[in-house]
Design a protein around this motif. Structure first.
Motif, PDB file in Angstrom:
ATOM      1  N   UNK A  41       0.827  -1.215   0.000  1.00 23.00           N
ATOM      2  CA  UNK A  41       0.000   0.000   0.000  1.00 23.00           C
ATOM      3  C   UNK A  41       0.860   1.264   0.000  1.00 23.00           C
ATOM      4  N   UNK A  42       0.303   2.330  -0.557  1.00 19.16           N
ATOM      5  CA  UNK A  42       1.000   3.619  -0.601  1.00 19.16           C
ATOM      6  C   UNK A  42       0.069   4.721  -0.106  1.00 19.16           C
ATOM      7  N   UNK A  68      -0.103   8.671  -0.674  1.00 21.16           N
ATOM      8  CA  UNK A  68       0.431   9.834  -1.396  1.00 21.16           C
ATOM      9  C   UNK A  68      -0.084  11.074  -0.686  1.00 21.16           C
ATOM     10  N   UNK A  95       5.470  10.185  -0.276  1.00 16.80           N
ATOM     11  CA  UNK A  95       4.807   8.900  -0.481  1.00 16.80           C
ATOM     12  C   UNK A  95       5.378   7.917   0.532  1.00 16.80           C
ATOM     13  N   UNK A 126       5.106   3.873   2.119  1.00 11.44           N
ATOM     14  CA  UNK A 126       4.702   2.533   1.673  1.00 11.44           C
ATOM     15  C   UNK A 126       4.491   1.632   2.882  1.00 11.44           C
ATOM     16  N   UNK A 144      -4.987   7.156  -0.426  1.00 13.31           N
ATOM     17  CA  UNK A 144      -4.634   5.818   0.050  1.00 13.31           C
ATOM     18  C   UNK A 144      -4.760   4.850  -1.128  1.00 13.31           C
ATOM     19  N   UNK A 145      -3.677   4.166  -1.461  1.00 14.08           N
ATOM     20  CA  UNK A 145      -3.613   3.382  -2.699  1.00 14.08           C
ATOM     21  C   UNK A 145      -3.127   1.966  -2.441  1.00 14.08           C
ATOM     22  N   UNK A 146      -3.597   1.066  -3.281  1.00 11.02           N
ATOM     23  CA  UNK A 146      -3.033  -0.286  -3.335  1.00 11.02           C
ATOM     24  C   UNK A 146      -2.077  -0.357  -4.523  1.00 11.02           C
ATOM     25  N   UNK A 194       2.985   6.301  -9.695  1.00  9.73           N
ATOM     26  CA  UNK A 194       4.024   6.996  -8.921  1.00  9.73           C
ATOM     27  C   UNK A 194       5.356   6.708  -9.607  1.00  9.73           C
ATOM     28  N   UNK A 224       9.803  13.136  -7.998  1.00 13.02           N
ATOM     29  CA  UNK A 224       8.581  12.342  -7.846  1.00 13.02           C
ATOM     30  C   UNK A 224       7.520  12.960  -8.755  1.00 13.02           C
ATOM     31  N   UNK A 273      -0.887   2.010  -9.137  1.00 15.86           N
ATOM     32  CA  UNK A 273      -1.701   1.905  -7.915  1.00 15.86           C
ATOM     33  C   UNK A 273      -3.174   2.163  -8.201  1.00 15.86           C
ATOM     34  N   UNK A 274      -4.005   1.526  -7.399  1.00 13.14           N
ATOM     35  CA  UNK A 274      -5.426   1.857  -7.380  1.00 13.14           C
ATOM     36  C   UNK A 274      -5.679   2.755  -6.170  1.00 13.14           C
ATOM     37  N   UNK A 275      -6.181   3.969  -6.419  1.00 23.02           N
ATOM     38  CA  UNK A 275      -6.499   4.881  -5.306  1.00 23.02           C
ATOM     39  C   UNK A 275      -7.853   4.457  -4.741  1.00 23.02           C
ATOM     40  N   UNK A 276      -7.830   4.026  -3.494  1.00 23.90           N
ATOM     41  CA  UNK A 276      -9.049   3.473  -2.887  1.00 23.90           C
ATOM     42  C   UNK A 276      -9.807   4.512  -2.067  1.00 23.90           C
ATOM     43  N   UNK A 277      -9.075   5.445  -1.446  1.00 26.20           N
ATOM     44  CA  UNK A 277      -9.703   6.488  -0.635  1.00 26.20           C
ATOM     45  C   UNK A 277      -8.879   7.750  -0.740  1.00 26.20           C
ATOM     46  N   UNK A 278      -9.513   8.899  -0.594  1.00 23.18           N
ATOM     47  CA  UNK A 278      -8.738  10.131  -0.476  1.00 23.18           C
ATOM     48  C   UNK A 278      -9.497  11.122   0.396  1.00 23.18           C
TER      49      UNK A 278
END
Lengths: 106, 106
Positions: free
Chosen positions: A12-13, A15, A58, A60, A95-97, B15, B56, B96-101
């Motif tokens: 997970x990351x 950003x 970022x 991880x 929040x990323x996978x 990223x 980045x 990455x898949x952004x799941x929440x922000x």
């Protein structure tokens, strides 16, 4: 600051993109404290951070639960409160996978 | 450079973390060309880019297929080839898949 060495996905990351206000009193000291604390957190895998005018950090992590635990860590809660009240003019946290990665080294 | 305005999740992020070699001839011009091209790509949502010593760049996309299409765009393929042969000493790309922000604005 180096490119973070991370294990094979998935991981997970977070950003964190931000802009600072003019008064940055205490900001660098707090950022340094957070750096010493975050690396001790369970599930921490590494981080990359750069600031020009815009700041991008970022970090991880092994799991979403590890990200939640860091968000609720006591000194980090104080830092977040001071960030909102004093230092940041704007930020966005994503929040990323991490599903895939690849790298190059000359 | 501003914080990217993106739609509610889920969406995707690339990223791209990188270090440059000493010879950066032609690099800035190519980076500027890529900026003018990427914003025209299908599924492009925005990007954020900062360089100190470490660079980045995070770009945001509607789908994985849109990311693949940009990776295979003809001028971008040339830029990637020159990047590996000439400009970058090291890079890492994370899809990455952004799941929440969430965000804050003072």
């Amino acid at each position: 600051m180096k490119i973070a060495t991370t294990p094979p996905p998935p991981y997970y990351a977070v950003i964190f993109t931000n802009l600072l206000r003019n008064d940055q009193e205490g900001y660098i000291e707090m950022a340094e404290l957070m750096e010493t604390l975050v690396i001790k957190q369970k599930g921490y895998l590494g981080h990359e951070s750069v600031r020009d005018c815009l700041g991008i950090t970022v970090s991880y992590w092994e799991s979403i639960d590890d990200i939640k635990a860091w968000k609720m860590q006591s000194e980090h809660l104080i830092a977040q409160k001071m960030g909102v009240e004093k230092w940041y003019s704007q930020f966005k946290t994503r929040i990323c996978k991490v599903e895939r990665d690849y790298e190059f080294c000359f």
